[in-house]
Design an enzyme around this catalytic site. Structure first.
Site, PDB file in Angstrom:
ATOM      1  N   LYS A  18      37.333  47.898  41.196  1.00  0.00           N
ATOM      2  CA  LYS A  18      36.296  48.131  42.214  1.00  0.00           C
ATOM      3  C   LYS A  18      36.911  48.728  43.482  1.00  0.00           C
ATOM      4  O   LYS A  18      36.405  49.708  44.013  1.00  0.00           O
ATOM      5  CB  LYS A  18      35.560  46.818  42.564  1.00  0.00           C
ATOM      6  CG  LYS A  18      34.878  46.165  41.366  1.00  0.00           C
ATOM      7  CD  LYS A  18      34.104  44.914  41.757  1.00  0.00           C
ATOM      8  CE  LYS A  18      34.976  43.761  42.223  1.00  0.00           C
ATOM      9  NZ  LYS A  18      35.882  43.211  41.202  1.00  0.00           N
ATOM     10  N   ARG A  93      27.103  38.837  44.151  1.00  0.00           N
ATOM     11  CA  ARG A  93      27.835  38.193  43.065  1.00  0.00           C
ATOM     12  C   ARG A  93      27.052  37.034  42.462  1.00  0.00           C
ATOM     13  O   ARG A  93      27.553  36.375  41.563  1.00  0.00           O
ATOM     14  CB  ARG A  93      29.140  37.634  43.624  1.00  0.00           C
ATOM     15  CG  ARG A  93      30.348  38.529  43.416  1.00  0.00           C
ATOM     16  CD  ARG A  93      31.491  37.829  44.110  1.00  0.00           C
ATOM     17  NE  ARG A  93      32.763  38.134  43.565  1.00  0.00           N
ATOM     18  CZ  ARG A  93      33.606  39.038  44.048  1.00  0.00           C
ATOM     19  NH1 ARG A  93      33.256  39.802  45.041  1.00  0.00           N
ATOM     20  NH2 ARG A  93      34.797  39.182  43.542  1.00  0.00           N
ATOM     21  N   ARG A 132      49.521  43.659  40.747  1.00  0.00           N
ATOM     22  CA  ARG A 132      49.013  44.308  41.958  1.00  0.00           C
ATOM     23  C   ARG A 132      49.866  43.898  43.164  1.00  0.00           C
ATOM     24  O   ARG A 132      50.266  42.751  43.307  1.00  0.00           O
ATOM     25  CB  ARG A 132      47.563  43.915  42.216  1.00  0.00           C
ATOM     26  CG  ARG A 132      47.078  44.375  43.597  1.00  0.00           C
ATOM     27  CD  ARG A 132      45.602  44.257  43.820  1.00  0.00           C
ATOM     28  NE  ARG A 132      45.072  42.969  43.465  1.00  0.00           N
ATOM     29  CZ  ARG A 132      43.775  42.730  43.305  1.00  0.00           C
ATOM     30  NH1 ARG A 132      42.894  43.704  43.478  1.00  0.00           N
ATOM     31  NH2 ARG A 132      43.349  41.533  42.979  1.00  0.00           N
ATOM     32  N   ARG A 165      48.566  39.409  46.712  1.00  0.00           N
ATOM     33  CA  ARG A 165      47.405  38.733  47.264  1.00  0.00           C
ATOM     34  C   ARG A 165      47.497  37.260  46.903  1.00  0.00           C
ATOM     35  O   ARG A 165      47.889  36.920  45.794  1.00  0.00           O
ATOM     36  CB  ARG A 165      46.123  39.343  46.663  1.00  0.00           C
ATOM     37  CG  ARG A 165      45.147  39.809  47.707  1.00  0.00           C
ATOM     38  CD  ARG A 165      44.065  40.645  47.110  1.00  0.00           C
ATOM     39  NE  ARG A 165      43.075  39.856  46.387  1.00  0.00           N
ATOM     40  CZ  ARG A 165      41.956  40.359  45.885  1.00  0.00           C
ATOM     41  NH1 ARG A 165      41.689  41.636  46.018  1.00  0.00           N
ATOM     42  NH2 ARG A 165      41.098  39.598  45.247  1.00  0.00           N
ATOM     43  N   ARG A 176      38.553  32.679  38.874  1.00  0.00           N
ATOM     44  CA  ARG A 176      37.751  33.836  39.312  1.00  0.00           C
ATOM     45  C   ARG A 176      36.968  34.423  38.132  1.00  0.00           C
ATOM     46  O   ARG A 176      35.814  34.806  38.277  1.00  0.00           O
ATOM     47  CB  ARG A 176      38.656  34.916  39.912  1.00  0.00           C
ATOM     48  CG  ARG A 176      39.064  34.604  41.339  1.00  0.00           C
ATOM     49  CD  ARG A 176      40.354  35.292  41.732  1.00  0.00           C
ATOM     50  NE  ARG A 176      40.285  36.719  41.825  1.00  0.00           N
ATOM     51  CZ  ARG A 176      41.353  37.522  41.894  1.00  0.00           C
ATOM     52  NH1 ARG A 176      42.564  36.987  41.879  1.00  0.00           N
ATOM     53  NH2 ARG A 176      41.211  38.822  41.973  1.00  0.00           N
TER      54      ARG A 176
END
Ligand code: AP5
Ligand code: MG
Length: 219
Positions: A18, A93, A132, A165, A176
């Site tokens: 996203k 969401r 990431r 992160r 998540r």
């Protein structure tokens, strides 16, 4: 008749791409990027009351309560910056958030044009999440496998030291993903019924995903 404004929702599971696609979309179409995740992270880094509240949920991989999140988006969406189009990344969401958004967009006359749903396989998602790296200074995002920085561990843009992160751990990813399945996935059907949904294969290379998004937008 004038072309409809690009008021877009970008949805997909954690790591679907996203944020990556948002960067490309806003730079091509000049619309305003609104990422609730980025807003929360900024509030956390500034240690505001909103940040302190959000941190307790985000660090566990849980969704921040609807009332907090809806209020955050409300003001931004009515802002002049969104007059030429907006891209909602990671909002709504939940069904409660989607209903609130529906009501708001009617009230401010900024109707949703399309909902882009980036689809991706769960095994690939976890790989993307753990590899990431982000720049804590300018927010640029990298990947140790698919989008390496020019110099190891350093941001290409501002040369700050890259970090992971806080919620990019395997344990938090699982929570998540559960939250996604239970609370967010029902929105696919919700927007399908409204005739707004466009599915895009997120397992392709970044520019191919982008190409499919542009096709889905008819632009
Ligand atoms: P948020 O920041 O929105 O996180 P998320 O939904 O978990 O999604 P990510 O940002 O992790 O993934 P992404 O899809 O943006 O992927 P990216 O492009 O970075 O939300 C964080 C938290 O905030 C939530 O858990 C919740 O607590 C809270 N929150 C936010 N919104 C909320 C709401 N509305 N309600 C309640 N709570 C809310 O890509 C990932 C990696 O893969 C990158 O390294 C990238 O380089 C790489 N990559 C991307 N695309 C490709 C590709 N095609 N091929 C190869 N690699 C790729
Ligand atoms: Mg993101």
């Amino acid at each position: 008749m004038s072309e409809q404004k690009l008021n877009i929702i970008l949805m997909g599971p954690p790591g679907a791409g996203k944020g990556t696609q948002s960067e490309l979309i806003v730079s091509k179409f000049g619309i305003k990027h609104l990422s609730t995740g980025d807003m929360f992270r900024e509030a956390i880094s500034k240690q505001t009351p909103l940040g302190l509240e959000a941190k307790s949920y985000i660090s566990k991989g849980l969704l921040v309560p609807d009332s907090v999140t809806i209020n955050l988006v409300k003001d931004s969406l009515a802002n002049d910056e969104c007059a030429n189009g907006y891209l909602l990344d990671g909002f709504p969401r939940t069904i409660v958030q989607a209903d609130a958004l529906d009501e708001l967009t009617k009230k401010i006359q900024r109707p949703i044009f399309k909902v882009i749903n980036i689809q991706a396989d769960e095994k690939i998602l976890i790989e993307r999440i753990v590899s990431r790296r982000i720049c804590p200074n300018c927010g640029a995002s990298y990947n140790l496998k698919s989008k390496k920085p020019l110099v190891d561990g350093e941001c290409d843009l501002c040369h700050s030291k890259l970090v992971q992160r806080a919620d990019d751990t395997e344990a938090s990813f699982k929570t998540r993903l559960d939250a996604y399945h239970q609370q967010t996935q029902p929105l696919i059907d919700y927007y399908q019924k409204k005739g707004l949904l466009v599915n895009v294969d997120g397992l392709q290379e970044i520019d191919k995903v982008f190409n499919d998004i542009c096709k889905g937008l008819g632009r």
